[in-house]
Design a protein around this motif. Sequence first.
Motif, short mmCIF file in Angstrom:
data_model
loop_
_atom_site.label_atom_id
_atom_site.label_comp_id
_atom_site.label_asym_id
_atom_site.label_seq_id
_atom_site.Cartn_x
_atom_site.Cartn_y
_atom_site.Cartn_z
N PRO A 14 8.54 8.72 -0.80
CA PRO A 14 7.45 7.82 -0.22
C PRO A 14 6.04 8.32 -1.03
N ALA A 15 5.32 7.48 -1.41
CA ALA A 15 4.15 7.59 -1.73
C ALA A 15 2.79 6.64 -1.60
N VAL A 16 2.00 6.85 -2.38
CA VAL A 16 0.66 5.93 -2.05
C VAL A 16 0.08 5.87 -3.66
N ILE A 17 -0.13 4.31 -4.12
CA ILE A 17 -0.67 4.34 -5.36
C ILE A 17 -2.35 4.58 -5.32
N LYS A 18 -2.69 5.21 -5.97
CA LYS A 18 -4.25 5.73 -6.19
C LYS A 18 -4.92 4.76 -7.13
N SER A 19 -4.21 4.49 -8.21
CA SER A 19 -4.85 3.90 -9.55
C SER A 19 -3.89 3.31 -10.23
N THR A 20 -4.13 2.33 -11.07
CA THR A 20 -3.12 1.78 -11.97
C THR A 20 -3.85 1.55 -13.49
N LYS A 21 -3.24 1.76 -14.29
CA LYS A 21 -3.47 1.35 -15.61
C LYS A 21 -2.58 0.95 -16.72
N ALA A 22 -2.61 -0.26 -17.24
CA ALA A 22 -1.33 -0.49 -18.00
C ALA A 22 -0.04 -0.53 -17.55
N ASN A 23 1.06 0.05 -17.98
CA ASN A 23 2.14 0.23 -17.35
C ASN A 23 2.61 1.48 -16.53
N ASP B 283 0.79 -1.27 0.03
CA ASP B 283 0.09 -0.12 -0.07
C ASP B 283 0.80 1.28 0.07
N LYS B 284 2.07 1.21 0.62
CA LYS B 284 3.13 2.16 0.49
C LYS B 284 4.21 1.79 -0.35
N VAL B 285 4.48 2.78 -1.21
CA VAL B 285 5.67 2.47 -2.16
C VAL B 285 6.47 3.65 -2.14
N GLU B 286 7.67 3.46 -3.09
CA GLU B 286 8.56 4.49 -3.08
C GLU B 286 8.74 4.83 -4.70
N VAL B 287 8.61 6.01 -5.05
CA VAL B 287 8.59 6.49 -6.27
C VAL B 287 10.01 7.32 -6.81
N LEU B 288 10.58 6.77 -7.86
CA LEU B 288 11.73 7.67 -8.30
C LEU B 288 11.25 8.71 -8.86
N ALA B 289 11.83 9.78 -8.38
CA ALA B 289 11.35 10.93 -8.93
C ALA B 289 12.34 12.19 -8.75
N GLN B 290 11.95 13.56 -9.23
CA GLN B 290 13.24 14.63 -9.11
C GLN B 290 12.34 15.64 -8.67
N GLY B 291 12.60 16.39 -7.75
CA GLY B 291 11.82 17.28 -6.96
C GLY B 291 11.78 18.59 -7.91
N LEU C 122 5.65 2.20 -14.06
CA LEU C 122 5.71 1.17 -13.05
C LEU C 122 7.51 0.56 -12.84
N GLU C 123 8.29 0.73 -13.83
CA GLU C 123 9.51 0.53 -13.73
C GLU C 123 10.17 1.63 -12.53
N HIS C 124 9.35 2.61 -12.31
CA HIS C 124 9.93 3.57 -11.33
C HIS C 124 9.23 3.58 -9.93
N ILE C 125 8.82 2.43 -9.86
CA ILE C 125 7.86 2.12 -8.55
C ILE C 125 8.40 0.96 -7.70
N ARG C 126 8.69 0.97 -6.66
CA ARG C 126 9.21 -0.05 -5.74
C ARG C 126 8.26 0.06 -4.38
N PRO C 127 8.52 -1.09 -3.62
CA PRO C 127 8.02 -1.39 -2.41
C PRO C 127 8.56 -0.64 -1.64
N ALA C 128 7.93 -0.02 -0.28
CA ALA C 128 8.72 0.97 0.36
C ALA C 128 9.75 0.20 1.32
N ASN C 129 10.77 0.84 1.59
CA ASN C 129 11.88 0.32 2.15
C ASN C 129 11.64 0.36 3.61
N LYS C 130 11.84 -0.83 3.98
CA LYS C 130 11.34 -0.93 5.66
C LYS C 130 12.66 -1.20 6.51
N SER C 131 13.63 -1.04 6.03
CA SER C 131 14.96 -1.10 6.63
C SER C 131 15.19 -0.22 7.70
N PRO C 132 15.45 -0.44 8.99
CA PRO C 132 15.81 0.68 10.00
C PRO C 132 16.63 1.39 9.49
#
Length: 459
Positions: free
Chosen positions: A65-74, A47-55, A93-103
């Motif tokens: 850190p982000a939350v997926i609202k909806s998906t379509k195709a890729n 439910d919580k993911v990490e997105v590769l983005a540029q501010g 989708l290739e720029h999204i990964r599950p949230a890093n839960k490492s301490p």
Amino acid sequence: MATSDARYEANDPETGAYFKATIRDIKLGKVLTEFEDGWKTLWVPADKVEVLAQGAEDEPWGWWPAVIKSTKANVALVRFAGFGDDCDDIIDLEHIRPANKSPSIDLRPIQRVELTLPAILRSVSAGPITSTLPNIRADTGVIAITYDGPAHKIIVVGTETCLNKAKLLIDLHVQHLTELQVIRNKTEQYRAELAKAQEKVTTGHVEEFTVDLSTIGYAIGAKGSRVQRVQQMPGIMNVQIDAETGKIRILAESPQAAAAARHELEFLQESIQLTPDAVAWVIGKNGRVIQHIEASSKANRIKVQDGTVTIFGTRDSVSNAKMLIESHLAYRSQFEKYQREQEEVQKQLHHLQVETGMRPVPYNAAPNGEPAGESTAADAKKSDGQHQQQSQRTGPKPGRRRGGGQRPRGEESSGPEGSANKPQPNQPNPRRSRQGKQQRAQDKEGQPPVKAEQQPAAV
């Protein structure tokens, strides 16, 4: 961690282990994950993911850190955490990964050290130093390692264990880099000396000559002492001697310096042929004449053999020795003339002394090579001393008869004739001494006593 093909590590709920996986699809709260080599495919809660983005355009890319609202195709519609819906964005989708839960990293065991470089490495380029830092970090596991150029320091951040390993490795690199720099500095020094030497060789003066092999030992000297002394002379750069061929090569800064060195190293061997009757004259009594010439001329050696005088020495010493020998030979005729005159006068004096009854003085002819009169006067003095000692041993003791009794007092004044014919005290009796008998025999024959002429020993 995701890559360009959306690969990351996913947790398998059945085993609890993490495996390499690829995101194939995303739905609300779940991610379709395909494990490596097609092992299995399953939906993983995300439910919580990490997105590769540029501010912003001037900022680097990062995982937000982000939350997926909806998906379509890729693609997927995501909302970044901490931002409103005005910041929602559509992400591949290739720029999204599950949230890093490492301490988060615990900074308590993290330390920082600074290592100062030695002085020899401070003046060189930082390239050899900085090129080793990535390998040190990979081999030791430190968190960070950087080089502060202005301060000439290596800064290392990491745990104590990693820092100790990094110090060992850095010390090794610094030691090798220092040794390499020493070699480079020496090479530059030698290169400068080589250029200077080449310039001297180009502008210097070379003197080459060959000496007789019989004199090469004089040029070298005992244990190389002479050639070493010549190499220390002003303006001499190098001296080479080939003991097998007798060739000598001198490299000097000027022709004058080369000539001075040649004067010390060029040894000659020259000979003078003597007539048989001149050999003794050149040698002299007990070799004194030839020894004096050798010392005065500073020749290394003068040898007389089979009527030949061989001179070894430098050019000047050989020339001086020849000059002295020739001058000495020129005096020979004069010495012989005066010696004959002296012998004739001595002979006449001897006959006169014999005829008149005077005590004759013995005489000897002066040997070849000696001044006339020197040896004869010494021999005469020696003969007189021997004659007086012999007379004292053979004469009667005063005040005693031969039989051992006391002489009567009346005999001492028995008349002028008796006292004149008797030997006086401390006066030898020429009729009773052995030398007196020899003298009387010579007087009868009328011949002067002549000693056998002694030939001087050759040097």
